[in-house]
Enzyme design. Structure first.
Site, mmCIF file in Angstrom:
data_model
loop_
_atom_site.group_PDB
_atom_site.id
_atom_site.type_symbol
_atom_site.label_atom_id
_atom_site.label_comp_id
_atom_site.label_asym_id
_atom_site.label_seq_id
_atom_site.Cartn_x
_atom_site.Cartn_y
_atom_site.Cartn_z
ATOM 1 N N ALA A 17 9.601 8.721 51.486
ATOM 2 C CA ALA A 17 8.408 8.498 52.296
ATOM 3 C C ALA A 17 7.394 7.638 51.540
ATOM 4 C CB ALA A 17 7.784 9.835 52.679
ATOM 5 N N SER A 40 5.487 12.120 40.400
ATOM 6 C CA SER A 40 5.670 12.949 39.218
ATOM 7 C C SER A 40 7.153 13.090 38.893
ATOM 8 C CB SER A 40 5.043 14.329 39.487
ATOM 9 O OG SER A 40 5.609 15.281 38.627
ATOM 10 N N VAL A 48 17.832 14.227 48.960
ATOM 11 C CA VAL A 48 18.876 14.116 49.989
ATOM 12 C C VAL A 48 18.302 13.231 51.108
ATOM 13 C CG1 VAL A 48 20.320 16.157 49.707
ATOM 14 C CG2 VAL A 48 18.092 16.373 50.793
ATOM 15 N N LYS A 79 27.310 3.218 60.036
ATOM 16 C CA LYS A 79 27.406 4.458 60.828
ATOM 17 C C LYS A 79 27.332 4.113 62.313
ATOM 18 C CE LYS A 79 24.814 8.686 61.847
ATOM 19 N NZ LYS A 79 23.594 9.472 61.626
ATOM 20 N N PRO A 97 27.552 8.748 70.109
ATOM 21 C CA PRO A 97 27.564 7.348 69.676
ATOM 22 C C PRO A 97 26.183 6.713 69.694
ATOM 23 C CG PRO A 97 28.137 7.474 71.998
ATOM 24 C CD PRO A 97 27.814 8.888 71.559
ATOM 25 N N LEU A 334 8.102 14.618 54.629
ATOM 26 C CA LEU A 334 8.250 16.073 54.707
ATOM 27 C C LEU A 334 6.898 16.786 54.696
ATOM 28 C CD1 LEU A 334 11.244 16.365 52.201
ATOM 29 C CD2 LEU A 334 11.337 16.426 54.702
ATOM 30 N N THR A 345 17.122 12.357 61.621
ATOM 31 C CA THR A 345 15.883 11.804 62.168
ATOM 32 C C THR A 345 14.712 11.752 61.178
ATOM 33 O OG1 THR A 345 15.629 14.020 63.128
ATOM 34 C CG2 THR A 345 16.255 12.237 64.615
#
Ligand SMILES: Cc1cc2nc3c(=O)[nH]c(=O)nc-3n(C[C@H](O)[C@H](O)[C@H](O)COP(=O)(O)OP(=O)(O)OC[C@H]3O[C@@H](n4cnc5c(N)ncnc54)[C@H](O)[C@@H]3O)c2cc1C
Length: 502
Positions: A17, A40, A48, A79, A97, A334, A345
């Site tokens: 982010a 940090s 991940v 992908k 798809p 997050l 997403t």
């Protein structure tokens, strides 16, 4: 009245982010605003986040990053969608798809003709009308062609990549454009006594960093928006009960598949994400139904090759901040909320958060209208994606207690409305614009066995349309077209030769 532009932006956090934000801001405003990223090493990143959805391509394109350079730098792969295993019936499989199913050949949408055939006993899976799946099942890949009349234009694609390498790549990009990086742990954030805005943050070594505007990219800690500004969290665990994941990489053993696989397990599900240099694997689960050790054992027992590292445990809660933007600070990543990685997403929500920030970039008056619009749009986006993810859990027909609880949970009103219309008449309704559109909903509905017993009656009023013939022609066209693409491995090798690692 001339309003003064902000002169300094401080980004707290250097995970995906933080560096996506820094790169996009630096690209958009150049050196007109001084941008600082504080991260940090001691705390590190979540580490991940390997699968994405197609809009990531426009993020890279906006930065002027070439696909070949990006794939080389992040050891990425392509992908075409997600294969779901065991989500409806325990032995069922379907493909979500990135692209439409077939091509509409009449005013009646294709899925109604498919449904009519299905109700008449034709077992052909809906997947067979997806160009993405036609390619994926043969491990083939190539970008879509530019001619909308050609069936080879009906697929779309995204990437799998190493998120740590992507952050590193974007850090180089941002630093080359003047972004300053500070390493150190923030121990305090101070607010202006009169406005309540954040004035500065102080690091453990005593440095004080002032800013006109702050972007909180501090991860699950939500240091500024959740911490300093005390914005509450809306907990969605009652709809999305998975709250832990254990992740472990292993070596690739065969061809690199151009799709993610998501396999349902007794108390959650498992991801398989193939990169060039390894395969990412993880087990997402609900801690009320399985212990951490058991979850790790389930994951390790199903790896295709020996683990390359110790399993890593991650804890999370589904939900979002009541407001992403408060005072002179916006939470991106997050720190603003989390939806489990089932539909890949999170990086996308970072991307749209950044795009929204660029549209609503404030001046030093900090007009509350900017924050109001940002928060409205962010909440709506989170809520729509949340509902689509809930559908996967709700529409299961598995016997285990975890899955039974999901199948019987009360669901959000808007999702219930959509399902009612779909089951009632095969109708797709959406009161809002949303990320996941009709092809995605159809894939999950049909894939998990939500088959309406009625189709659009208009289909019967058009006897001149040879729907069965058209459907057969489409399937055949797609199968033949797929054979003209290179294998994914060959395509990766070709693009690898064109890319610079760095
Ligand atoms: C199990 C799991 C699987 C996922 N899979 C996917 C996926 O397939 N696709 C996808 O799109 N997303 C996925 N995600 C989400 C994705 O990992 C995150 O959205 C993404 O990495 C962004 O994280 P972040 O930068 O917000 O936070 P983090 O990576 O946690 O970074 C936080 C940063 O803040 C810094 N920081 C925190 N506190 C301080 C402090 N006091 N002082 C200084 N610095 C500080 C840290 O050092 C770090 O640099 C997944 C997430 C999880 C949990």
């Amino acid at each position: 009245m001339i309003r003064e532009m902000i002169r300094t932006i401080v980004i707290v956090g250097g995970g995906s982010a933080g560096w996506m934000t820094a790169a996009a801001l630096a690209n958009a405003v150049g050196r007109s605003i001084a941008i600082t990223v504080i991260e940090s090493d001691e705390i590190g990143t979540v580490g991940v986040g390997e699968a994405t959805i197609p809009p990531i391509r426009s993020f890279n394109a906006e930065l002027g990053v070439s696909e070949a350079d990006f794939i080389a730098a992040t050891k990425g792969s392509f992908k075409l969608g997600i294969q779901f295993v065991g989500w409806g019936e325990a032995d069922g499989r379907y493909f979500h798809p990135f692209g439409v199913h077939g091509a509409d050949f009449d005013r009646v949408p294709l899925h109604h003709y498919w449904l009519r055939q299905r109700l008449a006993g034709d077992p052909t899976p809906f997947d067979d009308y997806s160009m993405c799946w036609a390619l994926a099942r043969e491990n083939r890949f190539g970008p879509p062609v530019d001619n909308p009349r050609d069936v080879r234009s009906t697929h779309a694609y995204a990437y799998h990549f190493d998120a740590g390498l992507y952050a590193r790549f974007l850090r180089d990009y941002a630093e080359q454009r003047g972004v300053r990086r500070l390493e150190g742990r923030i121990v305090e954030a101070n607010r202006d006594g009169a406005t309540g805005h954040i004035a500065d943050v102080r690091l453990a070594d005593g440095q004080c960093v002032e800013g006109d505007f702050f972007v909180d990219c501090s991860g699950f800690r939500s240091l500024l928006v959740g911490g300093t500004l005390e914005v509450g969290f809306e907990d969605w665990s009652h709809w999305l009960p998975c709250n832990r994941a254990v992740a472990v990489p292993c070596a690739n053993t065969g061809p690199i598949t151009p799709y993610t696989r998501s396999t349902a397990r007794a108390s959650g599900w498992q991801w398989r994400i193939p990169l060039q240099h390894r395969q990412g694997n993880g087990h997402v689960y609900c801690a009320d139904h399985i212990s951490d050790d058991e979850a790790a054992a389930v994951l390790c027992a199903s790896l295709e090759s020996p683990p390359l590292a110790e399993p890593r445990l991650l804890r999370f809660t589904a939900g979002r901040r009541h407001r992403a933007w408060a005072h002179n600070c916006v939470a991106i990543g997050l720190s603003g909320g989390f939806l489990e990685p089932l539909e890949s997403t999170s990086l996308h929500l970072i991307q749209t958060g950044i795009e929204r920030l660029l549209r609503l970039l404030p001046d030093r008056s900090h007009d509350p209208l900017n924050a109001e619009e940002y928060n409205r749009a962010t909440a709506a986006e989170f809520d729509r994606i949340r509902d689509f993810i809930i559908l996967h859990y709700y529409a299961n027909r598995r016997p285990e207690p975890f899955w039974q609880a999901c199948a019987n949970m009360p669901i959000p009103d808007e999702l219930a409305y959509k399902i009612k219309h779909f089951l009632g008449a095969g109708r797709l309704v959406s009161p809002h614009d949303e990320l996941f559109r009709n092809p995605s909903w159809l894939a999950v509905y049909f894939g998990q066995g939500m088959t309406p017993d009625r189709y659009d009656r208009m289909a019967d009023l058009r006897p001149e349309v040879d729907a069965a013939g058209q459907l057969l022609r489409l399937r055949t066209l797609m199968r033949d077209a797929a054979a003209t693409f290179p294998t994914h491995d060959d395509y990766l090798a070709k693009i690898g030769r064109a890319g610079r690692t760095g």
